[in-house]
Enzyme design. Structure first.
Site, PDB file in Angstrom:
ATOM      1  N   LYS A 113       0.868  -1.178   0.000  1.00  9.58           N
ATOM      2  CA  LYS A 113       0.000   0.000   0.000  1.00  9.58           C
ATOM      3  C   LYS A 113       0.903   1.225   0.000  1.00  9.58           C
ATOM      4  O   LYS A 113       1.649   1.455   0.957  1.00  9.58           O
ATOM      5  CB  LYS A 113      -0.907  -0.009   1.224  1.00  9.58           C
ATOM      6  CG  LYS A 113      -1.808   1.213   1.279  1.00  9.58           C
ATOM      7  CD  LYS A 113      -2.789   1.127   2.437  1.00  9.58           C
ATOM      8  CE  LYS A 113      -3.685   2.342   2.482  1.00  9.58           C
ATOM      9  NZ  LYS A 113      -4.630   2.292   3.597  1.00  9.58           N
TER      10      LYS A 113
ATOM     11  N   ARG B  91       1.082   9.861   5.949  1.00  8.04           N
ATOM     12  CA  ARG B  91       1.184   8.436   6.283  1.00  8.04           C
ATOM     13  C   ARG B  91       2.507   7.810   5.807  1.00  8.04           C
ATOM     14  O   ARG B  91       2.620   6.606   5.693  1.00  8.04           O
ATOM     15  CB  ARG B  91       0.023   7.675   5.654  1.00  8.04           C
ATOM     16  CG  ARG B  91      -1.361   8.165   6.036  1.00  8.04           C
ATOM     17  CD  ARG B  91      -2.375   7.034   5.885  1.00  8.04           C
ATOM     18  NE  ARG B  91      -3.752   7.472   5.785  1.00  8.04           N
ATOM     19  CZ  ARG B  91      -4.456   8.036   6.775  1.00  8.04           C
ATOM     20  NH1 ARG B  91      -3.894   8.259   7.955  1.00  8.04           N
ATOM     21  NH2 ARG B  91      -5.710   8.375   6.578  1.00  8.04           N
TER      22      ARG B  91
ATOM     23  N   LYS C 113      -1.941  -1.555  -4.011  1.00  8.02           N
ATOM     24  CA  LYS C 113      -2.833  -0.403  -3.981  1.00  8.02           C
ATOM     25  C   LYS C 113      -2.042   0.886  -3.997  1.00  8.02           C
ATOM     26  O   LYS C 113      -1.081   0.983  -3.231  1.00  8.02           O
ATOM     27  CB  LYS C 113      -3.648  -0.498  -2.683  1.00  8.02           C
ATOM     28  CG  LYS C 113      -4.531   0.676  -2.412  1.00  8.02           C
ATOM     29  CD  LYS C 113      -5.133   0.534  -1.046  1.00  8.02           C
ATOM     30  CE  LYS C 113      -5.949   1.758  -0.743  1.00  8.02           C
ATOM     31  NZ  LYS C 113      -6.488   1.730   0.578  1.00  8.02           N
TER      32      LYS C 113
END
Ligand code: PBG
Length: 318
Positions: free
Chosen positions: A191, A213, A244
């Site tokens: 991710k 993040r 992703k």
């Protein structure tokens, strides 16, 4: 004599033959439709950055799930928007939390539809990070992992068929697996810290209150690291590995497929959806053709499962 390769177009001239030699097919049976379920909502509320996608009350989600199933789409992925957020994200692992309630209601009404649940704290924390914060504002991996595992167990107890941890803390797949020996895990393994999650964060009201993040999600520049993440998740007990976003990372999808030989999921995320919708609304491209081309490319890259907000539209077009 010309080389045979100089006549590749022989295969393209007749529509029937073109179909016969097609390498990748798109089928609604490969799609997963994400749903946003909001506590305390009455009916539906549109999401401005995702035209055509709404936040749903539990009963609207049950209706929506029925429509999805009737289109031949086998699965939904649930995200919850709680009525209350706090520092510890308690709404995530509350047995009466929004995802737990929605899971029970959807499984009761549509037992054959597969319910996958997103396992993360960011929709439930007041600061919007995917884990617990230390006093200096950094995310504490190990205490976060305990709560992530608790969330997955609570969702599985509510009837989730599959849990999908999306937090990117180290060791969370092993911790979830320790609590759930039989529930399949779709791990958001690779991710990336992506700009394409913007519309989702509006939908889920989960934009980090400060910082970003990048301390837990991956650097978009790294392909080898994506493989290390995927292989670790496999070792820890993942059944399906995910990449992703999808379209900017087709190379990663292919590498993860080749290296793991596991089922691979790709998440065609909110920003990818929004780009096509915006361009189509502005008359800049043909929505149907663009969506089917994009989804086919994700399958060609090696994804077995495509998680996409286009699922209902694409199923109708197919
Ligand atoms: C939660 C989560 C995110 C998405 C799925 N799970 C957002 C994020 O990491 O900020 C994004 C999905 C999308 O953009 O469609 N951690």
């Amino acid at each position: 004599m010309p080389f045979p390769q100089t006549r590749l177009r022989r295969l393209r001239q007749t529509p029937v033959l073109r179909d016969l030699v097609r390498e990748t097919r798109l089928d609604p049976g490969d799609f997963v439709m994400p749903l946003f379920v909001e506590a305390g909502l009455d009916g539906r509320a549109p999401i401005a950055a995702m035209p055509g996608i709404d936040r749903l009350s539990i009963s609207a989600a049950v209706d929506e799930a029925g429509e999805i199933a009737s289109l031949g789409i086998p699965a939904v992925l649930l995200f919850g928007i709680p009525d209350h957020k706090d520092e510890e994200g308690t709404g995530a692992y509350d047995d009466e939390g929004i995802v737990q309630l929605a899971t029970r209601a959807i499984k009761r009404a549509h037992p054959d539809l597969l319910v996958m649940t997103d396992v993360c704290l960011c929709e439930y924390t007041s600061h919007g990070h995917c884990g617990l914060l230390r006093t200096d504002g950094s995310v504490d991996n190990d205490s976060s992992v305990d709560l992530i595992a608790r969330t997955a167990v609570s969702q599985a107890r509510a009837g989730a068929d599959v849990v999908a941890p999306s937090d990117m803390m180290d060791g969370r797949i092993g911790a979830v697996r320790a609590g759930l020996s039989d529930t399949p895990i779709v791990a958001y393994s690779a991710k990336f810290a992506s700009a394409f999650y913007g519309p989702f964060r509006e939908a889920a009201d989960s934009t980090p209150a400060f910082g970003d993040r990048r301390a837990y999600q991956m650097d978009p520049a790294n392909g080898d690291e994506a493989l290390r993440e995927a292989l670790l998740d496999v070792q820890e007990g993942a059944d399906v590995v995910m990449v992703k976003p999808a379209l900017p990372y087709l190379d990663v999808i292919r590498r993860v497929k080749d290296e793991t030989r596991l089922p691979v999921a790709a998440y065609n995320v909110s920003g990818e959806y929004a780009m096509i919708k915006a361009a189509a609304a502005a008359g800049m491209l043909d929505e149907r053709a663009a969506v089917l081309e994009a989804l086919t490319s994700i399958r060609r890259a090696g994804a077995d499962i495509v998680i996409t907000y286009h699922a209902k539209d694409a199923a109708r077009w197919l």
